[in-house]
Design a protein around this motif. Structure first.
Motif, PDB file in Angstrom:
ATOM      1  N   VAL A  65       0.848  -1.202   0.000  1.00 29.93           N
ATOM      2  CA  VAL A  65       0.000   0.000   0.000  1.00 29.93           C
ATOM      3  C   VAL A  65       0.878   1.245   0.000  1.00 29.93           C
ATOM      4  O   VAL A  65       0.681   2.161  -0.806  1.00 29.93           O
ATOM      5  N   LEU A  66       1.867   1.299   0.880  1.00 29.28           N
ATOM      6  CA  LEU A  66       2.741   2.462   0.966  1.00 29.28           C
ATOM      7  C   LEU A  66       3.521   2.679  -0.325  1.00 29.28           C
ATOM      8  O   LEU A  66       3.698   3.820  -0.765  1.00 29.28           O
ATOM      9  N   ALA A  67       3.975   1.605  -0.947  1.00 32.44           N
ATOM     10  CA  ALA A  67       4.770   1.712  -2.172  1.00 32.44           C
ATOM     11  C   ALA A  67       3.931   2.182  -3.363  1.00 32.44           C
ATOM     12  O   ALA A  67       4.438   2.875  -4.249  1.00 32.44           O
ATOM     13  N   GLY A  68       2.638   1.828  -3.386  1.00 30.65           N
ATOM     14  CA  GLY A  68       1.830   2.133  -4.561  1.00 30.65           C
ATOM     15  C   GLY A  68       0.782   3.207  -4.386  1.00 30.65           C
ATOM     16  O   GLY A  68      -0.003   3.458  -5.296  1.00 30.65           O
ATOM     17  N   LEU A  69       0.750   3.882  -3.262  1.00 28.86           N
ATOM     18  CA  LEU A  69      -0.347   4.802  -2.942  1.00 28.86           C
ATOM     19  C   LEU A  69      -0.335   6.085  -3.766  1.00 28.86           C
ATOM     20  O   LEU A  69      -1.385   6.640  -4.073  1.00 28.86           O
ATOM     21  N   ASP A  70       0.832   6.584  -4.139  1.00 22.78           N
ATOM     22  CA  ASP A  70       0.961   7.857  -4.861  1.00 22.78           C
ATOM     23  C   ASP A  70       0.288   8.985  -4.088  1.00 22.78           C
ATOM     24  O   ASP A  70       0.640   9.246  -2.964  1.00 22.78           O
ATOM     25  N   THR A  71      -0.745   9.622  -4.674  1.00 23.89           N
ATOM     26  CA  THR A  71      -1.391  10.768  -4.025  1.00 23.89           C
ATOM     27  C   THR A  71      -2.666  10.383  -3.279  1.00 23.89           C
ATOM     28  O   THR A  71      -3.356  11.258  -2.772  1.00 23.89           O
ATOM     29  N   GLY A  72      -2.975   9.098  -3.214  1.00 19.95           N
ATOM     30  CA  GLY A  72      -4.183   8.652  -2.529  1.00 19.95           C
ATOM     31  C   GLY A  72      -3.989   8.579  -1.026  1.00 19.95           C
ATOM     32  O   GLY A  72      -2.984   9.039  -0.484  1.00 19.95           O
ATOM     33  N   ASP A  73      -4.976   8.011  -0.346  1.00 16.79           N
ATOM     34  CA  ASP A  73      -4.841   7.786   1.093  1.00 16.79           C
ATOM     35  C   ASP A  73      -5.413   6.421   1.440  1.00 16.79           C
ATOM     36  O   ASP A  73      -6.205   5.861   0.687  1.00 16.79           O
ATOM     37  N   ALA A  74      -4.958   5.885   2.581  1.00 16.07           N
ATOM     38  CA  ALA A  74      -5.347   4.529   2.969  1.00 16.07           C
ATOM     39  C   ALA A  74      -5.408   4.400   4.479  1.00 16.07           C
ATOM     40  O   ALA A  74      -4.746   5.138   5.204  1.00 16.07           O
ATOM     41  N   VAL A  75      -6.205   3.442   4.915  1.00 13.64           N
ATOM     42  CA  VAL A  75      -6.247   3.051   6.325  1.00 13.64           C
ATOM     43  C   VAL A  75      -6.333   1.526   6.350  1.00 13.64           C
ATOM     44  O   VAL A  75      -6.981   0.917   5.493  1.00 13.64           O
ATOM     45  N   MET A  76      -5.616   0.924   7.299  1.00 11.26           N
ATOM     46  CA  MET A  76      -5.679  -0.516   7.491  1.00 11.26           C
ATOM     47  C   MET A  76      -6.045  -0.769   8.956  1.00 11.26           C
ATOM     48  O   MET A  76      -5.436  -0.201   9.861  1.00 11.26           O
ATOM     49  N   VAL A  77      -7.038  -1.620   9.176  1.00 11.09           N
ATOM     50  CA  VAL A  77      -7.531  -1.944  10.514  1.00 11.09           C
ATOM     51  C   VAL A  77      -7.472  -3.457  10.680  1.00 11.09           C
ATOM     52  O   VAL A  77      -7.800  -4.192   9.756  1.00 11.09           O
ATOM     53  N   TRP A  78      -7.046  -3.898  11.868  1.00 10.66           N
ATOM     54  CA  TRP A  78      -7.001  -5.329  12.139  1.00 10.66           C
ATOM     55  C   TRP A  78      -7.303  -5.597  13.607  1.00 10.66           C
ATOM     56  O   TRP A  78      -7.127  -4.736  14.448  1.00 10.66           O
ATOM     57  N   LYS A  79      -7.752  -6.821  13.874  1.00 10.04           N
ATOM     58  CA  LYS A  79      -8.020  -7.250  15.242  1.00 10.04           C
ATOM     59  C   LYS A  79      -6.700  -7.331  15.994  1.00 10.04           C
ATOM     60  O   LYS A  79      -5.714  -7.866  15.482  1.00 10.04           O
ATOM     61  N   ALA A  80      -6.654  -6.777  17.213  1.00 10.95           N
ATOM     62  CA  ALA A  80      -5.420  -6.760  17.996  1.00 10.95           C
ATOM     63  C   ALA A  80      -5.757  -6.889  19.480  1.00 10.95           C
ATOM     64  O   ALA A  80      -6.842  -6.500  19.914  1.00 10.95           O
ATOM     65  N   PRO A  81      -4.811  -7.403  20.271  1.00  4.68           N
ATOM     66  CA  PRO A  81      -5.051  -7.558  21.716  1.00  4.68           C
ATOM     67  C   PRO A  81      -4.839  -6.239  22.462  1.00  4.68           C
ATOM     68  O   PRO A  81      -3.958  -6.104  23.293  1.00  4.68           O
ATOM     69  N   THR A  82      -5.647  -5.248  22.156  1.00  2.00           N
ATOM     70  CA  THR A  82      -5.599  -3.952  22.824  1.00  2.00           C
ATOM     71  C   THR A  82      -6.909  -3.745  23.571  1.00  2.00           C
ATOM     72  O   THR A  82      -7.848  -4.531  23.412  1.00  2.00           O
ATOM     73  N   ASP A  83      -6.998  -2.678  24.353  1.00  2.00           N
ATOM     74  CA  ASP A  83      -8.251  -2.376  25.055  1.00  2.00           C
ATOM     75  C   ASP A  83      -9.396  -2.165  24.074  1.00  2.00           C
ATOM     76  O   ASP A  83     -10.540  -2.482  24.375  1.00  2.00           O
ATOM     77  N   GLN A  84      -9.086  -1.632  22.907  1.00  2.00           N
ATOM     78  CA  GLN A  84     -10.120  -1.375  21.909  1.00  2.00           C
ATOM     79  C   GLN A  84     -10.468  -2.634  21.114  1.00  2.00           C
ATOM     80  O   GLN A  84     -11.525  -2.697  20.499  1.00  2.00           O
ATOM     81  N   GLY A  85      -9.544  -3.593  21.075  1.00  4.52           N
ATOM     82  CA  GLY A  85      -9.780  -4.823  20.322  1.00  4.52           C
ATOM     83  C   GLY A  85      -9.302  -4.742  18.886  1.00  4.52           C
ATOM     84  O   GLY A  85      -9.436  -5.709  18.139  1.00  4.52           O
ATOM     85  N   TYR A  86      -8.763  -3.610  18.483  1.00  5.28           N
ATOM     86  CA  TYR A  86      -8.250  -3.437  17.126  1.00  5.28           C
ATOM     87  C   TYR A  86      -7.121  -2.418  17.143  1.00  5.28           C
ATOM     88  O   TYR A  86      -6.918  -1.697  18.111  1.00  5.28           O
ATOM     89  N   ASP A  87      -6.400  -2.349  16.042  1.00  7.31           N
ATOM     90  CA  ASP A  87      -5.374  -1.333  15.837  1.00  7.31           C
ATOM     91  C   ASP A  87      -5.471  -0.889  14.384  1.00  7.31           C
ATOM     92  O   ASP A  87      -6.093  -1.585  13.567  1.00  7.31           O
ATOM     93  N   PHE A  88      -4.886   0.240  14.055  1.00  6.24           N
ATOM     94  CA  PHE A  88      -4.950   0.716  12.680  1.00  6.24           C
ATOM     95  C   PHE A  88      -3.750   1.581  12.325  1.00  6.24           C
ATOM     96  O   PHE A  88      -3.072   2.116  13.188  1.00  6.24           O
ATOM     97  N   LEU A  89      -3.506   1.672  11.024  1.00  5.25           N
ATOM     98  CA  LEU A  89      -2.475   2.538  10.455  1.00  5.25           C
ATOM     99  C   LEU A  89      -3.113   3.379   9.364  1.00  5.25           C
ATOM    100  O   LEU A  89      -4.074   2.944   8.722  1.00  5.25           O
ATOM    101  N   THR A  90      -2.583   4.574   9.145  1.00  4.50           N
ATOM    102  CA  THR A  90      -3.057   5.414   8.064  1.00  4.50           C
ATOM    103  C   THR A  90      -1.885   5.881   7.221  1.00  4.50           C
ATOM    104  O   THR A  90      -0.744   5.917   7.685  1.00  4.50           O
ATOM    105  N   ALA A  91      -2.170   6.245   5.977  1.00  2.00           N
ATOM    106  CA  ALA A  91      -1.147   6.778   5.078  1.00  2.00           C
ATOM    107  C   ALA A  91      -1.814   7.755   4.119  1.00  2.00           C
ATOM    108  O   ALA A  91      -3.002   7.636   3.814  1.00  2.00           O
ATOM    109  N   GLY A  92      -1.056   8.727   3.658  1.00  2.08           N
ATOM    110  CA  GLY A  92      -1.578   9.704   2.706  1.00  2.08           C
ATOM    111  C   GLY A  92      -2.158  10.916   3.408  1.00  2.08           C
ATOM    112  O   GLY A  92      -2.190  11.000   4.643  1.00  2.08           O
ATOM    113  N   THR A  93      -2.610  11.839   2.603  1.00  2.00           N
ATOM    114  CA  THR A  93      -3.167  13.083   3.120  1.00  2.00           C
ATOM    115  C   THR A  93      -4.659  12.917   3.368  1.00  2.00           C
ATOM    116  O   THR A  93      -5.400  12.534   2.465  1.00  2.00           O
TER     117      THR A  93
END
Length: 95
Positions: free
Chosen positions: A45-73
């Motif tokens: 995603v990071l290599a091919g995003l160009d001028t777009g934007d992205a978010v990735m969410v996955w199940k994780a052992p946190t208080d919220q039960g998930y974690d996420f990353l974002t990229a782009g403007t």
């Protein structure tokens, strides 16, 4: 569970994501992979995003039960607050 949402992404990135994940709506991809494969997908995603934007969410052992990353403007920016990952909105640009 892994969810990747892209907007304004080039067709080559969308095709690459479709090889690994199921596109359930335009720009919304879903799958279930290990942490290693998830990192490989995010690297793509990071290599091919160009001028777009992205978010990735996955199940994780946190208080919220998930974690996420974002990229782009985007107006939505992740912020840590008392151990929780929240989303802050940047002000709109004047027209």
């Amino acid at each position: 569970m892994l969810v990747v949402v892209v907007s304004n992404a080039p067709p080559r990135l969308r095709g690459r994501l479709a090889a690994w994940l199921v596109e359930i709506r335009a720009g919304v991809y879903v799958g279930n992979y290990s942490a290693r494969t998830r990192q490989m997908i995010w690297d793509q995603v990071l290599a091919g995003l160009d001028t777009g934007d992205a978010v990735m969410v996955w199940k994780a052992p946190t208080d919220q039960g998930y974690d996420f990353l974002t990229a782009g403007t985007n107006r939505r920016m992740p912020v840590e607050f008392d151990g929780l990952k929240l989303v802050s909105f940047l002000p709109e640009k004047p027209r």
